[in-house]
Design a protein around this motif. Sequence first.
Motif, short mmCIF file in Angstrom:
data_model
loop_
_atom_site.label_atom_id
_atom_site.label_comp_id
_atom_site.label_asym_id
_atom_site.label_seq_id
_atom_site.Cartn_x
_atom_site.Cartn_y
_atom_site.Cartn_z
N ASN A 60 0.83 -1.21 0.00
CA ASN A 60 0.00 0.00 0.00
C ASN A 60 0.86 1.25 0.00
N ILE A 63 -0.97 6.40 2.60
CA ILE A 63 -1.75 6.54 3.82
C ILE A 63 -1.78 8.02 4.21
N ASN A 115 -2.75 7.33 9.79
CA ASN A 115 -1.81 6.35 10.34
C ASN A 115 -1.72 6.43 11.86
N ASP A 147 4.31 -1.31 3.57
CA ASP A 147 3.67 0.01 3.71
C ASP A 147 4.66 1.06 3.22
N HIS A 149 6.05 4.80 2.35
CA HIS A 149 5.93 6.18 2.84
C HIS A 149 7.05 7.06 2.29
N ARG A 193 1.16 -0.39 11.00
CA ARG A 193 2.14 -1.44 11.32
C ARG A 193 1.80 -2.12 12.64
N LEU A 205 7.92 -1.27 6.70
CA LEU A 205 7.58 0.11 6.35
C LEU A 205 8.77 0.70 5.60
#
Length: 332
Positions: A60, A63, A115, A147, A149, A193, A205
């Motif tokens: 993904n 977020i 998040n 995840d 970021h 997470r 992550l």
Amino acid sequence: MASTARSTPRESFAIGNVRVRAGSAKEVELPITRLVTGGDVSLPVRVVHGREDGPTVWVNAAIHGDEVMGVEVIRQVMADLSPKTLRGTVVAVPVVNVLGFMTGDRYLPDRRDLNRSFPGSARGSLASRIAHLFMTEVVSKCDVGIDLHTAADRRTNLPQIRADLDDPRTRHLAEAFGAPLMLHARLRDGSLRQAARDAGASVLLYEAGEALRFEEEPIAVGVAGVRRVLAALDLIDPLPQDPPERPSPVESRSSGWVRARGTGILHMEVHLGETVAVGDRLGGLSDTFGRRVRLVHADRDGVVIGLTRAPLVNAGDALVHIATPVAPSPVE
């Protein structure tokens, strides 16, 4: 006479109100809410459900709505996946914070941080409902999650994996990802997470680059890393172009920000990935006429893994993020 019986076909994958047959891929829209104007907002999901059995992995991004880099990572990864050869299932959610993504905003319209809203609730705030939808339809059906970021607004990050390095399976996947650095990071209350780990999934992550930017290196490291994790889980074959002697990631278990001890215009003198020692000069602060008012020095030994991109700073602002590498074990 030889048996002509065929093996039992793999079950279809259920998500939302659809089922994805083994050996096929499908895009699904999971309803989130309705806008004041009457338009519907949905969570976009693409499922690649392989013919052969194997783990189920989700990937993904966004977020935080301004973290666009991971969207491109997912696009490139998914472009090379075939349900005919995949051993397992990949669930891709390129944009989790759809409302923030549309406006380039880190947060949701009510200023909540998605998040910090997991595992969520079906009857809570908008953030809580999105978190609950994601946990119910994606995380609960997966074994492993990645995840993606980027750094917060006006900051940049060295490509790095943050994970529970004390968990053997998670550590193995972090090493397989192959980012320059892997950081043993504590779990944050309300984070994806934490909620996913509580649900039994192993989670990596990936942090890299700047918000609202497509940067070539962080994207390339992210794409290669996700593919390596899929290969480590045997969903896909190992990458033929991957160097057999690829350097191991640097491991760190502690990090901290050097903060401004005064106010001024920042002139940074270090770069991401640079090794520094206590007392090294990292930059300086000047007044509006260019007079140097204060120097910025490293407060620990380590590797620069994050930088501010804001030239104007106030006392207390975070300037340089330094991670301390774990000392290598002595050779017996």
